[in-house]
Design an enzyme around this catalytic site. Structure first.
Site, PDB file in Angstrom:
ATOM      1  N   VAL A  71       0.841  -1.210   0.000  1.00 59.20           N
ATOM      2  CA  VAL A  71       0.000   0.000   0.000  1.00 59.20           C
ATOM      3  C   VAL A  71       0.870   1.251   0.000  1.00 59.20           C
ATOM      4  O   VAL A  71       0.593   2.226   0.685  1.00 59.20           O
ATOM      5  CB  VAL A  71      -0.959  -0.005   1.216  1.00 59.20           C
ATOM      6  CG1 VAL A  71      -2.067  -0.994   1.010  1.00 59.20           C
ATOM      7  CG2 VAL A  71      -0.218  -0.306   2.521  1.00 59.20           C
TER       8      VAL A  71
ATOM      9  N   GLU B 190      -0.640  -7.378 -16.508  1.00 54.40           N
ATOM     10  CA  GLU B 190      -0.555  -6.361 -17.558  1.00 54.40           C
ATOM     11  C   GLU B 190       0.421  -5.251 -17.204  1.00 54.40           C
ATOM     12  O   GLU B 190       1.165  -4.768 -18.062  1.00 54.40           O
ATOM     13  CB  GLU B 190      -1.948  -5.768 -17.808  1.00 54.40           C
ATOM     14  CG  GLU B 190      -2.001  -4.729 -18.923  1.00 54.40           C
ATOM     15  CD  GLU B 190      -1.670  -5.320 -20.278  1.00 54.40           C
ATOM     16  OE1 GLU B 190      -0.567  -5.045 -20.800  1.00 54.40           O
ATOM     17  OE2 GLU B 190      -2.501  -6.064 -20.822  1.00 54.40           O
TER      18      GLU B 190
ATOM     19  N   GLU C  13      12.199   3.553  -9.600  1.00 53.88           N
ATOM     20  CA  GLU C  13      12.063   2.770  -8.381  1.00 53.88           C
ATOM     21  C   GLU C  13      12.755   3.532  -7.245  1.00 53.88           C
ATOM     22  O   GLU C  13      13.582   4.427  -7.509  1.00 53.88           O
ATOM     23  CB  GLU C  13      12.740   1.398  -8.553  1.00 53.88           C
ATOM     24  CG  GLU C  13      12.135   0.520  -9.631  1.00 53.88           C
ATOM     25  CD  GLU C  13      10.764  -0.009  -9.270  1.00 53.88           C
ATOM     26  OE1 GLU C  13      10.408  -0.003  -8.070  1.00 53.88           O
ATOM     27  OE2 GLU C  13      10.030  -0.418 -10.190  1.00 53.88           O
TER      28      GLU C  13
ATOM     29  N   LYS D  47      11.247  -6.713 -18.925  1.00 52.82           N
ATOM     30  CA  LYS D  47      10.031  -6.424 -19.687  1.00 52.82           C
ATOM     31  C   LYS D  47      10.069  -7.055 -21.079  1.00 52.82           C
ATOM     32  O   LYS D  47       9.080  -7.657 -21.520  1.00 52.82           O
ATOM     33  CB  LYS D  47       9.823  -4.913 -19.797  1.00 52.82           C
ATOM     34  CG  LYS D  47       9.491  -4.252 -18.469  1.00 52.82           C
ATOM     35  CD  LYS D  47       9.380  -2.732 -18.610  1.00 52.82           C
ATOM     36  CE  LYS D  47       9.050  -2.086 -17.270  1.00 52.82           C
ATOM     37  NZ  LYS D  47       8.951  -0.604 -17.357  1.00 52.82           N
TER      38      LYS D  47
END
Length: 815
Positions: free
Chosen positions: A473, A606, A667, A682
């Site tokens: 979160v 996704e 990041e 990716k």
């Protein structure tokens, strides 16, 4: 005339009895009333316990008896004044003394036979009816008590006596014909044999007493008063959306009652059915509620299915073997053996090949059933003609009931499709030729999930409930929760999706609420949450066992990624923002995809590529439609694109990287982005989704970073190396600028090979004008051989990443 029956909860204490008296006063103003009452709630069980303890020479039976005594005396004292209660208490004390002596006799001789049991249990109804009649007399002068044992005549089968209908009808008719009182109170459950011994009518016998009286007198209607407002479409304690059934037929009521609807005892329906007497199920605590009408022909307002019920604590006993085929007598021996042992068969199913017979029995009878059947078929088992009896326990039966099901095609299909979609395994199926009842045996742990999904399928607006369990979160996770809160009402109304966030976790704490966490206050709730580990979070999700459960990983944590297989094996879908799982070893990636198919749980990721862009979705559509990817060119790092779009002679490289980190484009550790590993992951994921077997080591990574930056051990050290190597980055920029080219970090896949690296692209290249944090992907395929299929848009940022996760949730919900 009308007959009313009040169950144990309705007469559990003085407060409840007072409510019953109010109802009787109102009814007596309209017509004469016969009222049948049960024992005070829980007293019958207490009486059984006293007898069993006395049989075992356990003197604590006296304590239980004293509790029974105190409860009845307290009820009397609360219902009437001291002057009014003296005579009542004296009579009750005399009856209790008789019970005490009977229990003492059981204690002495160590025997609690069915005959003695009937005598002991009769005290419950005899005491309650006497007390209620005396309290009622204070409100209705023309009221009286009649001992049902003087009216209902049975055989000598104690604890489950069979009624002599003719003699019983004569006695009931004769009594009420001569009786002039407005209200007559009668104890339920109790009866008397032709020899004059006290007998009882079995479980739910008070309902049966009321039905026998109603049938004999051919009354206008029979009312069964309980603690719920009628028969419900399902057990409201398990299915919160369940609602009372306004009208139901006798046959439907019997089916639901046989399969666990506890507001009505099945044999009750028979006498009323024979005389076509309407039965009303009413709520003592909400007398104004409409309740349920049971009649010969009931109107249907909610489709062909009238109710869903279940029976718990079921075991399946299977007789199986090649030696059964074509040989008569196996079924007869099976059922005869069970019958002799007084084992009730709840469900029967047999394969048309005659290779096996499967019966459902109560779990408490399972061991005995196996022992006596193994003994009965010992000879055939020794010859290996049949196998030893197979017993499967911890099961339950769910039943879908409705008279009109036979006139509607596809009910069975809808039932089993709903169960299958919610990963409820069906062990056995039984359906009568009338199609009034379709029953299925399932695991006990799946009862609630099955009932909720079936109720949703047959009775509710087809809103699909998604139960989300979210880990992570931080920036993206928080925004996702805000987006869900904002769109919940819209999705419910327009897409028929009810999205509930049941579990939320950060790295240290977790909080759960089966009804859905209040997303306006989740931050406060998680502060008070329980300690969290990956295992305890998984255990909690598994324990909830909710239909359409979805685990959402919004972390970059490798340990969290390693838990995906555990969720998929429990048929819990996984949505991952975390790229680690899909870019780990090919074997692990393939295992997750295979588990997804095997256990019917979706695995969506996704946002692994392109954040909120439909990159993987588009790629999958191409592959699924029969196309083949030949080449991929892409800028897949919004972070790196932002950095190189803002890096120029006026902005230092290390300064732009810090800006990108501050604005959330990289990041927390920017080395992950600048090293090219993230982009390599990716393109690896895209290559795998395109059908190619590759691992991360197969991706050529042409780093633009100096050796010192690559070897930096901390983020601070990394920034220092960037600043120390400003000239290196300035040279790279100057060389590109001199050629009128733009710097782009490009991922390429071609003919089974892949590479990532910094490239200077000229004005004619599709990547040249790529701005800000945008991503772009070019798919070349057999269909798109000359001009590629292009996907372009924002590929970084918490908002778009959260929206990509949200899109996966909606996609899963609509599948």
């Amino acid at each position: 005339m009308k007959v009313l029956k009040f169950g144990g909860t309705s007469v559990a204490n003085a407060e409840n009895i007072s409510k019953v008296i109010v109802i009787l006063v109102q009814e007596s103003k309209k017509q004469n009333v016969a009222v049948v009452v049960s024992a005070l709630g829980g007293v019958t069980d207490a009486l059984i316990k006293t007898g069993e303890l006395a049989t075992e020479k356990d003197v604590s039976y006296i304590t239980v008896f004293e509790n029974i005594r105190e409860r009845h005396l307290e009820t009397i004292q609360s219902l009437m004044s001291k002057a009014q209660s003296n005579a009542v208490i004296k009579t009750v004390e005399a009856k209790l003394e008789e019970l005490k002596n009977l229990l003492h006799g059981i204690y002495l001789i160590n025997e609690f036979s069915d005959k003695t049991r009937d005598k002991v249990l009769s005290f419950g109804e005899l005491l309650s009816s006497y007390i209620i009649s005396k309290a009622l007399k204070l409100k209705i002068e023309k009221s009286s008590l009649k001992d049902s044992r003087e009216l209902i005549v049975t055989d000598n089968l104690h604890s489950q006596a069979n009624v002599n209908t003719n003699e019983t009808n004569i006695r009931i008719s004769s009594f009420f014909k001569s009786n002039k009182d407005k209200v007559v109170v009668l104890p339920g459950f109790v009866s008397r044999s032709e020899e004059g011994e006290t007998t009882t009518l079995g479980r739910g016998g008070s309902d049966y007493t009321a039905a026998l009286i109603a049938s004999s007198l051919k009354v206008s209607d029979l009312e069964i008063w309980t603690d719920v407002s009628g028969m419900f479409t399902a057990n409201p304690k398990l299915v919160k959306q369940a609602f009372p059934i306004e009208e139901i037929s006798y046959q439907e009521a019997m089916e639901l009652s046989h399969f666990g609807a506890k507001v009505l005892y099945p044999p009750t329906v028979q006498p009323a059915l024979q005389k076509n007497i309407p039965i009303y199920i009413k709520n003592t605590f909400q007398p104004e509620a409409k309740g349920t009408l049971i009649s010969k022909k009931a109107a249907s307002k909610n489709g062909p299915v009238r109710g869903i019920s279940h029976v718990e604590n079921i075991a399946l006993v299977t007789l199986e073997g090649n030696g059964m085929v074509g040989v008569p007598g196996f079924s007869k021996r099976l059922f005869s053996t069970l019958s002799t042992a007084q084992i009730n068969v709840v469900l029967i199913t047999q394969a048309s090949s005659e290779h096996s017979i499967c019966v459902g029995v109560y779990s408490e009878d399972a061991k005995l059933a196996k022992r006596i059947l193994d003994n009965e078929f010992a000879y055939e088992i020794s010859l290996k003609k049949i196998k030893p009896l197979l017993v499967e326990d911890n099961l339950a039966i769910i039943a879908v009931v409705g008279d009109n099901m036979k006139n509607h095609q596809g009910i069975s299909g809808r039932m089993f499709r709903s169960l299958g979609q919610n990963n409820v395994n069906v062990r056995a199926i039984a359906q009568g030729a009338s199609e009034r009842n379709i029953s299925a045996v399932i695991a006990h742990k799946d009862i609630k999930k099955a009932l909720v999904s079936l109720h949703n399928r047959f009775f509710e607006k087809q809103v699909k409930i998604l139960n989300l369990f979210l880990v992570g979160v931080g920036n993206v996770g928080s925004i996702l929760l805000d987006q869900i809160l904002q769109q919940q009402e819209y999705l419910n109304e327009n897409l028929l999706l009810n999205i509930k966030v049941v579990g939320v976790s950060n790295s240290k704490k977790m909080v759960f609420d089966e009804e859905g966490i209040n997303l306006r206050h989740w931050k406060d709730l998680i502060k008070k949450g329980q300690p969290r580990t990956n295992q305890t979070f998984f255990n909690a999700v598994k324990e909830f066992n909710l239909s359409n459960s979805i685990f959402i990983d919004v972390t970059a944590n490798e340990d969290v990624a390693k838990t995906y297989a555990s969720y998929l094996k429990e048929s819990i879908s996984v949505i991952a923002c975390n790229k680690i799982a899909c870019s780990s070893t090919y074997k692990s990636y393939r295992e997750l995809k295979d588990l997804s198919r095997k256990y019917g749980a979706s695995f969506l990721f996704e946002t692994n590529v392109g954040a909120g862009l439909p990159v993987i979705y588009t790629l999958n559509n191409l592959i699924n439609s029969g196309d083949k990817i030949t080449s991929i060119q892409a800028v897949l790092s919004g972070s790196l694109n932002f950095i190189f779009n803002n890096f120029n002679e006026n902005n230092s490289f290390h300064g732009v990287v810090k800006q990108a980190q501050k604005e959330g484009y990289t990041e927390p550790d920017p080395r992950i982005d600048l090293s090219g590993v993230d982009v390599a992951r990716k393109i690896l994921i895209l290559a795998r989704e395109a059908g190619y077997r590759m691992d991360l080591k197969d991706i050529k990574n042409e780093s633009f970073l100096p050796k010192g930056s690559l070897e930096a051990k901390t983020t601070d050290e990394f920034y220092k190396t960037l600043k120390a190597n400003d000239s290196h980055f300035e040279t790279i920029y100057a060389e590109a600028n001199e050629k009128d080219c733009q710097l782009k970090y490009v991922a390429e896949f071609n003919e089974g090979k892949a590479a990532v690296g910094l490239k200077a692209v000229d004005k004619n290249h599709p990547f040249y004008n790529l701005e800000g944090k945008d991503n772009i992907v070019l798919f070349y395929s057999e269909r798109y051989a000359q001009q590629p299929l292009i996907i372009k848009g924002a590929g970084a940022g918490a908002e778009v990443t959260a929206s990509g996760l949200f899109a996966d949730i909606i996609t899963l919900g609509r599948n």
